[in-house]
Design a protein around this motif. Sequence first.
Motif, PDB file in Angstrom:
ATOM      1  N   ASN A   1     -23.918  -0.976  -5.838  1.00  0.00           N
ATOM      2  CA  ASN A   1     -23.059  -2.157  -5.742  1.00  0.00           C
ATOM      3  C   ASN A   1     -23.897  -3.429  -5.574  1.00  0.00           C
ATOM      4  OD1 ASN A   1     -20.789  -0.456  -5.977  1.00  0.00           O
ATOM      5  ND2 ASN A   1     -20.783  -0.070  -3.779  1.00  0.00           N
ATOM      6  N   ARG A   2     -23.865  -4.038  -4.394  1.00  0.00           N
ATOM      7  CA  ARG A   2     -24.565  -5.309  -4.194  1.00  0.00           C
ATOM      8  C   ARG A   2     -25.943  -5.139  -3.552  1.00  0.00           C
ATOM      9  NH1 ARG A   2     -21.783 -10.141  -4.678  1.00  0.00           N
ATOM     10  NH2 ARG A   2     -19.659  -9.876  -5.483  1.00  0.00           N
ATOM     11  N   VAL A   3     -26.417  -3.928  -3.468  1.00  0.00           N
ATOM     12  CA  VAL A   3     -27.739  -3.652  -2.909  1.00  0.00           C
ATOM     13  C   VAL A   3     -28.608  -3.021  -3.989  1.00  0.00           C
ATOM     14  CG1 VAL A   3     -29.036  -2.471  -1.107  1.00  0.00           C
ATOM     15  CG2 VAL A   3     -26.720  -3.319  -0.620  1.00  0.00           C
TER      16      VAL A   3
ATOM     17  N   LYS B   1     -32.283 -11.830 -13.897  1.00  0.00           N
ATOM     18  CA  LYS B   1     -30.923 -11.301 -13.973  1.00  0.00           C
ATOM     19  C   LYS B   1     -30.122 -11.698 -12.734  1.00  0.00           C
ATOM     20  CE  LYS B   1     -32.483  -7.400 -16.766  1.00  0.00           C
ATOM     21  NZ  LYS B   1     -32.724  -5.950 -16.835  1.00  0.00           N
ATOM     22  N   MET B   2     -30.770 -11.571 -11.571  1.00  0.00           N
ATOM     23  CA  MET B   2     -30.085 -11.928 -10.340  1.00  0.00           C
ATOM     24  C   MET B   2     -29.777 -13.426 -10.306  1.00  0.00           C
ATOM     25  SD  MET B   2     -31.039 -10.565  -6.598  1.00  0.00           S
ATOM     26  CE  MET B   2     -30.173  -9.032  -6.969  1.00  0.00           C
TER      27      MET B   2
ATOM     28  N   ALA C   1     -23.755 -15.152 -15.740  1.00  0.00           N
ATOM     29  CA  ALA C   1     -23.534 -13.798 -16.264  1.00  0.00           C
ATOM     30  C   ALA C   1     -22.723 -13.005 -15.260  1.00  0.00           C
ATOM     31  CB  ALA C   1     -24.872 -13.109 -16.536  1.00  0.00           C
ATOM     32  N   GLY C   2     -22.067 -11.963 -15.728  1.00  0.00           N
ATOM     33  CA  GLY C   2     -21.279 -11.114 -14.850  1.00  0.00           C
ATOM     34  C   GLY C   2     -22.153 -10.146 -14.066  1.00  0.00           C
ATOM     35  N   PRO C   3     -21.645  -9.618 -12.943  1.00  0.00           N
ATOM     36  CA  PRO C   3     -22.416  -8.688 -12.105  1.00  0.00           C
ATOM     37  C   PRO C   3     -22.911  -7.455 -12.844  1.00  0.00           C
ATOM     38  CG  PRO C   3     -20.447  -9.439 -10.954  1.00  0.00           C
ATOM     39  CD  PRO C   3     -20.317  -9.905 -12.368  1.00  0.00           C
ATOM     40  N   SER C   4     -22.219  -7.063 -13.914  1.00  0.00           N
ATOM     41  CA  SER C   4     -22.638  -5.856 -14.644  1.00  0.00           C
ATOM     42  C   SER C   4     -24.019  -6.012 -15.268  1.00  0.00           C
ATOM     43  CB  SER C   4     -21.616  -5.514 -15.726  1.00  0.00           C
ATOM     44  OG  SER C   4     -20.375  -5.165 -15.157  1.00  0.00           O
ATOM     45  N   LEU C   5     -24.502  -7.246 -15.412  1.00  0.00           N
ATOM     46  CA  LEU C   5     -25.864  -7.451 -15.909  1.00  0.00           C
ATOM     47  C   LEU C   5     -26.875  -6.726 -15.040  1.00  0.00           C
ATOM     48  CD1 LEU C   5     -28.022  -8.813 -17.686  1.00  0.00           C
ATOM     49  CD2 LEU C   5     -27.826 -10.844 -16.225  1.00  0.00           C
TER      50      LEU C   5
ATOM     51  N   ALA D   1     -24.381  -8.373 -24.230  1.00  0.00           N
ATOM     52  CA  ALA D   1     -25.323  -7.575 -23.437  1.00  0.00           C
ATOM     53  C   ALA D   1     -25.607  -8.225 -22.086  1.00  0.00           C
ATOM     54  CB  ALA D   1     -26.619  -7.379 -24.219  1.00  0.00           C
ATOM     55  N   LEU D   2     -25.535  -9.553 -22.051  1.00  0.00           N
ATOM     56  CA  LEU D   2     -25.759 -10.296 -20.807  1.00  0.00           C
ATOM     57  C   LEU D   2     -24.504 -10.381 -19.947  1.00  0.00           C
ATOM     58  CD1 LEU D   2     -27.845 -13.251 -22.290  1.00  0.00           C
ATOM     59  CD2 LEU D   2     -28.677 -11.587 -20.615  1.00  0.00           C
ATOM     60  N   HIS D   3     -23.377  -9.907 -20.468  1.00  0.00           N
ATOM     61  CA  HIS D   3     -22.087 -10.042 -19.769  1.00  0.00           C
ATOM     62  C   HIS D   3     -21.810 -11.512 -19.483  1.00  0.00           C
ATOM     63  CE1 HIS D   3     -21.807  -5.663 -19.225  1.00  0.00           C
ATOM     64  NE2 HIS D   3     -23.114  -5.725 -19.078  1.00  0.00           N
ATOM     65  N   ALA D   4     -22.087 -12.320 -20.507  1.00  0.00           N
ATOM     66  CA  ALA D   4     -21.898 -13.765 -20.408  1.00  0.00           C
ATOM     67  C   ALA D   4     -20.873 -14.220 -21.435  1.00  0.00           C
ATOM     68  CB  ALA D   4     -23.228 -14.484 -20.630  1.00  0.00           C
ATOM     69  N   GLN D   5     -20.267 -15.372 -21.177  1.00  0.00           N
ATOM     70  CA  GLN D   5     -19.239 -15.912 -22.054  1.00  0.00           C
ATOM     71  C   GLN D   5     -19.787 -17.069 -22.877  1.00  0.00           C
ATOM     72  OE1 GLN D   5     -16.019 -14.834 -22.504  1.00  0.00           O
ATOM     73  NE2 GLN D   5     -16.491 -13.101 -21.143  1.00  0.00           N
TER      74      GLN D   5
END
Length: 595
Positions: free
Chosen positions: A286-288, A319-320, A328-332, A582-586
């Motif tokens: 998750n977030r760790v 990425k972070m 970008a979305g967290p899925s990156l 791929a970046l989970h970006a819009q």
Amino acid sequence: MNAKDQRPVEINECDVLIVGAGPVGLTLANTLGLAGVSVLVLEKLDSIIDYPRAIGIDDESLRTLQAAGLAEKVQAHITPDHWMRFYTASGQCFASIEPRTDEFGWSRRNAFIQPQVDAILYQGLQRFPQVQVLLGQELQQFSQNDSGVSAEIKDSSGQQRILRAKYMVACDGGNSLIRRTLNVGFEGRTKPNQWIVVDVRNDPLGTPHVGMHCDPERPYVSAALPHGIRRFEFMVMPGETEEELSKPENLAQLMRKVVADPDKVDYIRKRVYTHNARLANQFRVNRVLLAGDAAHIMPVWQGQGYNSGMRDASNLAWKMAMVVKGQAGPSLLDSYEQERRSHARSMIHLSEVAGDIFAPESHTAAKVRDTLMLALNAVPPVKQYFAEMRFKPMPRYEQGVVLHQTATQNQGHKTPLAGLLNRSGDTPFSRLLGLMAEKKESLFGRLVHGLEAPQPSPIGRMFIQPKVSTPDGETVRLDDLIGLNFAIIAWGTDPSYGMDEATLSFWKSLGARFIRVMPVGQMQHSSPTREGVLTIGDAQGRIKDWFGAQNKSIVFVRPDRFVAALASPQEVSSVTRQLAGALHAQLPSTQEAFA
């Protein structure tokens, strides 16, 4: 409830909490600081570690330090082109690793003194007002939910504090409390033998490289380091203890193997190490996220423990930064494990194999190794294979933020060494390989496993870093013009020319660099480009050679300098859209792009 329990709890908030102020945590903090991310670095010790540990830093790590703006400062503590030579018990060199190329802008093998470089990383954080280091503060426990991570910490006086962050990165070492709390498995093996490491001042030998002395009676290492420091490592034999070996008379006996007068050696420290090879089952919960030794530990024989951790920091930082800044979305962040874990496994494997070759489990295996390696060393293609360090598995990302071509790929080819082994048949070489097989497969066979690979595509691999000429006439390394950004690089043409407004706006919102490359002599007569496109000269001719080996003329390079995709000038918009996915970006809408 006593008065101590009633004291108010201070709460600190940040984008990223990094636990552990070792080289990985400090590098990650510096890179995030450059990206404008707020960071708290938590370290349970009162100061960063000041005793020597790693002694080898490679070109990839120097490139990571360059991205953090610190590579030039660390040059004062680095010896470039640090060769590694393997010797038989009689002193005959049977293999020499001497890479002399600089594809990534720096020499490939280098000696360094880690505390001096760590100090530069620590001091580098002073550049960023949004980055804070909390020394002498120990993590007690943590929890996470959909909005972030809460960590309870305590100082030496018992004062407690709560830290809250959007994400937490565990850089807290091989015995990671965070990894254990998350119940993430850490599978692998521990070698049964130990090694005593002895660091000395006023180098009593003075030779400039690393010697791996494969004496079956007691293997040892002799490594020259910067500033007149030398490291010796001796295998601890069965029945010996650190306490016994550290006694002056026993230490003198060890040193008598390598120096004329052990009583005149200026010792810095002595310490016994056990070599472990372990890999975390997952790098993200998750977030760790786990990085460095918290995610993987490996034997020292190829100097890849430190460098693998630096690869983690380079991969994770950009990425972070994109995620916490809303680009970008967290899925990156899933791509971090997809890209790094398999390569970490490969480096662990290489380190284990190198150790097994250096110190086999029997005298018979050692004799076979010596005979085989001396014979192979007489074959020029094989000697070149080792000298140029081609056995080192370079990162190549098959998943993650990469767009692999599905069109015709180059046909596979066999390397000279693979061809040699295939042709050997029932020869002394093949029989020697069989004798070396104390397990299911031979040590040497394991080392060259996988050589019959297809001609590699550059996608998912690190892009080169040659020296280039700027419009002002300066000669610089390519990365210094890119910074912590994406780069869209084209040979001879404006890489933005074929982009529609939406895709052009997307790259501009990320701060991407558009770069046109041409021969230096053409720069004074170049045609106009869109505003913001930088034209540079190919000072060494390497970029032309690189593009000459491809069937596309535009390359998309990630902030960590890995190739994300290739495109022709007419494909740049479609490829951009795929990369955004791929970046989970819009991508911006057409109306937003024109606004």
